[in-house]
Design a protein around this motif. Structure first.
Motif, PDB file in Angstrom:
ATOM      1  N   ARG A  63      -6.517  31.543 -21.435  1.00 44.87           N
ATOM      2  CA  ARG A  63      -7.041  32.908 -21.354  1.00 44.87           C
ATOM      3  C   ARG A  63      -6.543  33.736 -22.526  1.00 44.87           C
ATOM      4  O   ARG A  63      -7.320  34.427 -23.176  1.00 44.87           O
ATOM      5  N   LYS A  64      -5.261  33.659 -22.816  1.00 48.09           N
ATOM      6  CA  LYS A  64      -4.671  34.457 -23.905  1.00 48.09           C
ATOM      7  C   LYS A  64      -5.096  33.959 -25.278  1.00 48.09           C
ATOM      8  O   LYS A  64      -5.321  34.752 -26.188  1.00 48.09           O
ATOM      9  N   ALA A  92      -8.461  26.790 -17.898  1.00 46.73           N
ATOM     10  CA  ALA A  92      -7.553  27.925 -17.666  1.00 46.73           C
ATOM     11  C   ALA A  92      -7.025  27.984 -16.232  1.00 46.73           C
ATOM     12  O   ALA A  92      -6.010  28.627 -15.972  1.00 46.73           O
ATOM     13  N   GLN A 137     -12.835  28.028 -18.980  1.00 48.64           N
ATOM     14  CA  GLN A 137     -12.447  28.639 -17.707  1.00 48.64           C
ATOM     15  C   GLN A 137     -11.857  27.604 -16.758  1.00 48.64           C
ATOM     16  O   GLN A 137     -10.901  27.891 -16.036  1.00 48.64           O
ATOM     17  N   SER A 165     -15.185  34.052 -11.977  1.00 46.96           N
ATOM     18  CA  SER A 165     -15.249  32.978 -12.973  1.00 46.96           C
ATOM     19  C   SER A 165     -16.257  31.877 -12.693  1.00 46.96           C
ATOM     20  O   SER A 165     -16.847  31.341 -13.625  1.00 46.96           O
ATOM     21  N   THR A 167      -5.594  25.622 -14.703  1.00 47.79           N
ATOM     22  CA  THR A 167      -4.299  24.944 -14.716  1.00 47.79           C
ATOM     23  C   THR A 167      -3.445  25.312 -15.935  1.00 47.79           C
ATOM     24  O   THR A 167      -2.264  24.989 -15.968  1.00 47.79           O
ATOM     25  N   ASN A 168      -4.039  25.969 -16.927  1.00 41.27           N
ATOM     26  CA  ASN A 168      -3.291  26.356 -18.125  1.00 41.27           C
ATOM     27  C   ASN A 168      -3.633  27.802 -18.471  1.00 41.27           C
ATOM     28  O   ASN A 168      -4.605  28.068 -19.187  1.00 41.27           O
ATOM     29  N   SER A 169      -2.818  28.736 -18.001  1.00 36.66           N
ATOM     30  CA  SER A 169      -3.107  30.165 -18.189  1.00 36.66           C
ATOM     31  C   SER A 169      -3.101  30.596 -19.650  1.00 36.66           C
ATOM     32  O   SER A 169      -3.634  31.646 -19.990  1.00 36.66           O
ATOM     33  N   GLU A 170      -2.516  29.804 -20.530  1.00 35.78           N
ATOM     34  CA  GLU A 170      -2.500  30.143 -21.961  1.00 35.78           C
ATOM     35  C   GLU A 170      -3.892  30.182 -22.558  1.00 35.78           C
ATOM     36  O   GLU A 170      -4.142  30.885 -23.527  1.00 35.78           O
ATOM     37  N   PHE A 193      -9.200  31.146 -10.677  1.00 37.93           N
ATOM     38  CA  PHE A 193      -8.966  31.757 -11.979  1.00 37.93           C
ATOM     39  C   PHE A 193      -9.066  33.271 -11.893  1.00 37.93           C
ATOM     40  O   PHE A 193      -8.077  33.928 -11.665  1.00 37.93           O
TER      41      PHE A 193
END
Length: 162
Positions: free
Chosen positions: A144-145, A137, A134, A51, A139-142, A13
């Protein structure tokens, strides 16, 4: 004599720290936890973020770790009072860690990555998640946003006394 302490587990991450021994520093969380100070560990040597940490037995004393962390933060030798306060805080935060388990940091709390249905009141906000954000996140970067780096998420969940 060894102690149980959190050390950097990997570079998954987010990981800006490349120290060979990366110990978790006292969270220097500010009033902008979405910047990373509310959801990332910092290294006691380089102060850079990562992380994931793992509970490991290390051959250092609490005093040695405190002095290292406080020096890297302020670039001066810490007083006995500062070291004692640091130790008290970190021992309380790490009081329930278990050898070999992986942890994340979220808003003043160290959370095992295998925990589910998380509900905590942190230093800044109240958080409720099915799974550690975390870890999700990775596997799913969204995530974080939408959550971790999102000021709107943090402000919406902000505790009323902040």
């Amino acid at each position: 004599m060894s102690i149980l302490y959190l050390t950097k587990k990997n570079d998954e991450f987010i990981s800006f720290c490349s120290c060979t021994e990366s110990l978790v520093g006292d969270p220097g969380q500010l009033d902008c936890p979405w910047c990373g100070c509310g959801w990332l560990f910092s290294c006691t040597k380089c102060r850079k973020a990562f992380s994931f940490a793992v509970a490991t037995e290390i051959d250092k004393t609490w005093e040695e770790i405190a002095a290292e962390d406080l020096y890297s933060y302020s670039k001066r030798q810490a007083t006995h009072e500062e070291i004692s306060e640091w130790i008290e805080n970190m021992q309380a935060m790490q009081s329930e860690i278990e050898l070999g388990k992986t942890y994340v940091y979220l808003d003043g709390v160290f959370i095992a990555t295998d925990e589910e249905n998380i509900s905590i009141e942190g230093w800044y906000a109240k958080h409720e998640f099915e799974h550690v954000p975390q870890l999700a996140a990775v596997t799913n970067s969204e995530i974080r946003k939408l959550v971790l780096s999102n000021p709107d998420y943090w402000r919406k969940n902000q505790l009323s006394d902040k």
